[in-house]
Scaffold this motif. Structure first.
Motif, PDB file in Angstrom:
ATOM      1  N   ALA A 113       0.794  -1.374  -0.044  1.00  0.00           N
ATOM      2  CA  ALA A 113       0.133  -0.045   0.034  1.00  0.00           C
ATOM      3  C   ALA A 113       0.803   1.440   0.060  1.00  0.00           C
ATOM      4  O   ALA A 113       0.294   2.208  -0.719  1.00  0.00           O
ATOM      5  CB  ALA A 113      -1.010  -0.095   1.186  1.00  0.00           C
ATOM      6  N   VAL A 114       2.003   1.185   0.504  1.00  0.00           N
ATOM      7  CA  VAL A 114       2.880   2.472   0.444  1.00  0.00           C
ATOM      8  C   VAL A 114       3.802   2.542  -0.568  1.00  0.00           C
ATOM      9  O   VAL A 114       4.332   3.718  -1.060  1.00  0.00           O
ATOM     10  CB  VAL A 114       4.022   2.403   1.843  1.00  0.00           C
ATOM     11  CG1 VAL A 114       3.119   2.468   3.141  1.00  0.00           C
ATOM     12  CG2 VAL A 114       4.853   1.381   1.773  1.00  0.00           C
ATOM     13  N   LEU A 115       3.635   1.678  -1.650  1.00  0.00           N
ATOM     14  CA  LEU A 115       4.378   1.828  -2.860  1.00  0.00           C
ATOM     15  C   LEU A 115       4.028   2.743  -3.820  1.00  0.00           C
ATOM     16  O   LEU A 115       2.676   2.538  -4.363  1.00  0.00           O
ATOM     17  CB  LEU A 115       4.715   0.445  -3.425  1.00  0.00           C
ATOM     18  CG  LEU A 115       5.380  -0.594  -2.549  1.00  0.00           C
ATOM     19  CD1 LEU A 115       5.556  -1.949  -3.297  1.00  0.00           C
ATOM     20  CD2 LEU A 115       6.889   0.074  -2.262  1.00  0.00           C
ATOM     21  N   PRO A 116       4.452   3.857  -4.241  1.00  0.00           N
ATOM     22  CA  PRO A 116       3.827   4.719  -5.030  1.00  0.00           C
ATOM     23  C   PRO A 116       3.154   4.348  -6.595  1.00  0.00           C
ATOM     24  O   PRO A 116       1.873   4.885  -6.970  1.00  0.00           O
ATOM     25  CB  PRO A 116       4.751   5.910  -5.657  1.00  0.00           C
ATOM     26  CG  PRO A 116       5.667   5.897  -4.308  1.00  0.00           C
ATOM     27  CD  PRO A 116       5.642   4.370  -3.899  1.00  0.00           C
ATOM     28  N   LEU A 117       3.824   3.235  -7.232  1.00  0.00           N
ATOM     29  CA  LEU A 117       3.310   2.552  -8.092  1.00  0.00           C
ATOM     30  C   LEU A 117       2.127   2.048  -7.987  1.00  0.00           C
ATOM     31  O   LEU A 117       1.359   2.205  -8.796  1.00  0.00           O
ATOM     32  CB  LEU A 117       4.271   1.358  -8.471  1.00  0.00           C
ATOM     33  CG  LEU A 117       3.905   0.439  -9.700  1.00  0.00           C
ATOM     34  CD1 LEU A 117       3.736   1.263 -10.831  1.00  0.00           C
ATOM     35  CD2 LEU A 117       4.578  -0.712  -9.800  1.00  0.00           C
ATOM     36  N   LEU A 118       1.669   1.682  -6.757  1.00  0.00           N
ATOM     37  CA  LEU A 118       0.206   0.981  -6.566  1.00  0.00           C
ATOM     38  C   LEU A 118      -0.788   1.895  -5.937  1.00  0.00           C
ATOM     39  O   LEU A 118      -1.599   1.551  -5.449  1.00  0.00           O
ATOM     40  CB  LEU A 118       0.425  -0.309  -5.662  1.00  0.00           C
ATOM     41  CG  LEU A 118       1.714  -1.414  -6.038  1.00  0.00           C
ATOM     42  CD1 LEU A 118       1.704  -2.417  -5.156  1.00  0.00           C
ATOM     43  CD2 LEU A 118       1.095  -1.898  -7.488  1.00  0.00           C
ATOM     44  N   LEU A 136      10.102  -4.743  -6.965  1.00  0.00           N
ATOM     45  CA  LEU A 136      11.100  -4.686  -5.934  1.00  0.00           C
ATOM     46  C   LEU A 136      10.629  -4.047  -4.749  1.00  0.00           C
ATOM     47  O   LEU A 136       9.906  -3.130  -4.568  1.00  0.00           O
ATOM     48  CB  LEU A 136      11.992  -3.654  -6.144  1.00  0.00           C
ATOM     49  CG  LEU A 136      13.591  -3.739  -5.276  1.00  0.00           C
ATOM     50  CD1 LEU A 136      14.243  -4.882  -5.479  1.00  0.00           C
ATOM     51  CD2 LEU A 136      14.240  -2.302  -5.631  1.00  0.00           C
ATOM     52  N   LEU A 137      10.777  -4.920  -3.176  1.00  0.00           N
ATOM     53  CA  LEU A 137      10.385  -4.617  -2.145  1.00  0.00           C
ATOM     54  C   LEU A 137      11.575  -4.139  -1.258  1.00  0.00           C
ATOM     55  O   LEU A 137      11.310  -2.984  -0.556  1.00  0.00           O
ATOM     56  CB  LEU A 137       9.904  -5.924  -1.445  1.00  0.00           C
ATOM     57  CG  LEU A 137       8.715  -6.557  -2.142  1.00  0.00           C
ATOM     58  CD1 LEU A 137       8.213  -7.980  -1.147  1.00  0.00           C
ATOM     59  CD2 LEU A 137       7.544  -5.565  -1.990  1.00  0.00           C
ATOM     60  N   ASP A 138      12.750  -4.581  -1.440  1.00  0.00           N
ATOM     61  CA  ASP A 138      14.154  -3.964  -0.773  1.00  0.00           C
ATOM     62  C   ASP A 138      15.067  -4.429  -1.506  1.00  0.00           C
ATOM     63  O   ASP A 138      15.062  -5.581  -2.219  1.00  0.00           O
ATOM     64  CB  ASP A 138      14.008  -4.111   0.608  1.00  0.00           C
ATOM     65  CG  ASP A 138      13.710  -5.699   1.242  1.00  0.00           C
ATOM     66  OD1 ASP A 138      14.561  -6.325   0.717  1.00  0.00           O
ATOM     67  OD2 ASP A 138      12.644  -5.735   1.858  1.00  0.00           O
ATOM     68  N   GLY A 139      16.196  -4.012  -1.216  1.00  0.00           N
ATOM     69  CA  GLY A 139      17.539  -4.222  -2.206  1.00  0.00           C
ATOM     70  C   GLY A 139      17.851  -3.598  -3.417  1.00  0.00           C
ATOM     71  O   GLY A 139      16.979  -2.587  -3.586  1.00  0.00           O
ATOM     72  N   THR A 174      15.127   1.195  -5.705  1.00  0.00           N
ATOM     73  CA  THR A 174      13.927   1.847  -5.054  1.00  0.00           C
ATOM     74  C   THR A 174      12.692   1.175  -5.108  1.00  0.00           C
ATOM     75  O   THR A 174      12.068   0.733  -5.735  1.00  0.00           O
ATOM     76  CB  THR A 174      13.527   3.278  -5.709  1.00  0.00           C
ATOM     77  OG1 THR A 174      14.665   4.182  -5.798  1.00  0.00           O
ATOM     78  CG2 THR A 174      12.452   4.027  -5.016  1.00  0.00           C
ATOM     79  N   PRO A 175      12.088   0.680  -3.903  1.00  0.00           N
ATOM     80  CA  PRO A 175      11.037  -0.097  -3.574  1.00  0.00           C
ATOM     81  C   PRO A 175       9.889   0.436  -4.540  1.00  0.00           C
ATOM     82  O   PRO A 175       9.475   1.626  -4.582  1.00  0.00           O
ATOM     83  CB  PRO A 175      10.495   0.095  -2.148  1.00  0.00           C
ATOM     84  CG  PRO A 175      11.797   0.202  -1.569  1.00  0.00           C
ATOM     85  CD  PRO A 175      12.781   1.140  -2.396  1.00  0.00           C
ATOM     86  N   GLY A 176       9.123  -0.547  -5.321  1.00  0.00           N
ATOM     87  CA  GLY A 176       8.225  -0.245  -6.128  1.00  0.00           C
ATOM     88  C   GLY A 176       8.660  -0.167  -7.510  1.00  0.00           C
ATOM     89  O   GLY A 176       7.818  -0.167  -8.545  1.00  0.00           O
ATOM     90  N   SER A 181      23.070  -6.481  -3.755  1.00  0.00           N
ATOM     91  CA  SER A 181      22.685  -6.773  -2.528  1.00  0.00           C
ATOM     92  C   SER A 181      21.592  -7.631  -2.147  1.00  0.00           C
ATOM     93  O   SER A 181      20.862  -8.190  -3.093  1.00  0.00           O
ATOM     94  CB  SER A 181      22.356  -5.373  -1.805  1.00  0.00           C
ATOM     95  OG  SER A 181      21.177  -4.880  -2.002  1.00  0.00           O
ATOM     96  N   SER A 182      21.563  -8.006  -0.839  1.00  0.00           N
ATOM     97  CA  SER A 182      20.366  -8.878  -0.687  1.00  0.00           C
ATOM     98  C   SER A 182      19.099  -8.055  -0.802  1.00  0.00           C
ATOM     99  O   SER A 182      18.970  -7.041  -0.451  1.00  0.00           O
ATOM    100  CB  SER A 182      20.624  -9.419   0.965  1.00  0.00           C
ATOM    101  OG  SER A 182      20.534  -8.614   1.620  1.00  0.00           O
ATOM    102  N   GLY A 183      17.789  -8.838  -0.797  1.00  0.00           N
ATOM    103  CA  GLY A 183      16.551  -8.349  -0.783  1.00  0.00           C
ATOM    104  C   GLY A 183      15.471  -9.082  -1.003  1.00  0.00           C
ATOM    105  O   GLY A 183      15.729 -10.429  -1.045  1.00  0.00           O
ATOM    106  N   ARG A 184      14.557  -8.298  -1.271  1.00  0.00           N
ATOM    107  CA  ARG A 184      13.326  -9.249  -1.747  1.00  0.00           C
ATOM    108  C   ARG A 184      12.413  -8.780  -3.047  1.00  0.00           C
ATOM    109  O   ARG A 184      12.448  -7.426  -3.003  1.00  0.00           O
ATOM    110  CB  ARG A 184      12.136  -9.290  -0.429  1.00  0.00           C
ATOM    111  CG  ARG A 184      12.931  -9.878   0.766  1.00  0.00           C
ATOM    112  CD  ARG A 184      11.930  -9.583   1.967  1.00  0.00           C
ATOM    113  NE  ARG A 184      11.572  -8.258   2.007  1.00  0.00           N
ATOM    114  CZ  ARG A 184      10.234  -7.861   2.189  1.00  0.00           C
ATOM    115  NH1 ARG A 184       9.360  -8.752   2.119  1.00  0.00           N
ATOM    116  NH2 ARG A 184      10.115  -6.538   2.460  1.00  0.00           N
ATOM    117  N   LEU A 185      11.886  -9.450  -3.878  1.00  0.00           N
ATOM    118  CA  LEU A 185      11.094  -9.358  -4.925  1.00  0.00           C
ATOM    119  C   LEU A 185       9.857  -9.731  -4.782  1.00  0.00           C
ATOM    120  O   LEU A 185       9.808 -11.152  -4.242  1.00  0.00           O
ATOM    121  CB  LEU A 185      11.803  -9.455  -6.155  1.00  0.00           C
ATOM    122  CG  LEU A 185      13.003  -8.767  -6.608  1.00  0.00           C
ATOM    123  CD1 LEU A 185      13.727  -9.575  -7.536  1.00  0.00           C
ATOM    124  CD2 LEU A 185      12.433  -7.550  -7.445  1.00  0.00           C
TER     125      LEU A 185
END
Length: 150
Positions: A11-16, A55-58, A78-80, A103-107
């Motif tokens: 919900a906090v991602l500008p794309l969404l 992209l969520l983070d990383g 950048t997340p989103g 880097s490490s992160g999550r998608l």
């Protein structure tokens, strides 16, 4: 490693922005979270773009092989930011670059099929425009290649 994503994180991602809680819930349920580490390759340029990656983070680099060396075309940090999923609109869609983790992160990974179905349900006019644009872009790209521009 895969998992799930919370609606509040999306919900906090500008794309969404503009998606309602029900749509965010549907998107979260349609995908899975892929954790990655530095050096991991998440998708490969030229391969069918069967997934949409959010992209969520990383940090990822978008890399393309030019001659004998890899060239970084861009960075997702950048997340989103997102990549792929083109098969939602084009049955011949491929990844334009290889996604390699810096880097490490999550998608969040969502199948192109699910993305296309959700988009058609939520934004039928937008999907119609995208599907009309794809052949035009493909034609321009083909002509540019024939002339040696690309």
């Amino acid at each position: 490693m895969t998992g799930s994503v919370e609606v509040d994180e999306l919900a906090v991602l500008p794309l969404l922005a503009g998606l309602d809680h029900g749509q965010l819930t549907e998107l979260a349920a349609a995908g899975d979270v892929v954790a990655f580490g530095a050096g991991d390759e998440l998708f490969r340029g030229g391969q069918p773009a069967e997934f949409w990656w959010l992209l969520l983070d990383g940090t990822l680099e978008l890399v393309r092989r030019v001659g004998h060396e890899d060239t970084v075309l861009g960075t997702m940090g950048t997340p989103g930011q997102w990549a792929g999923g083109f098969r939602a609109w084009d049955p011949h869609g491929v990844y334009m670059a290889t996604g390699r983790a810096v880097s490490s992160g999550r998608l969040l990974r969502v199948s192109a099929e699910a993305l296309g179905a959700m988009a058609q349900s939520w934004f039928p006019f937008g999907v119609h425009l995208i599907k009309g644009l794809v052949p035009t872009v493909r034609s321009i790209q083909s002509h540019a290649r024939q002339r040696g521009v690309l």
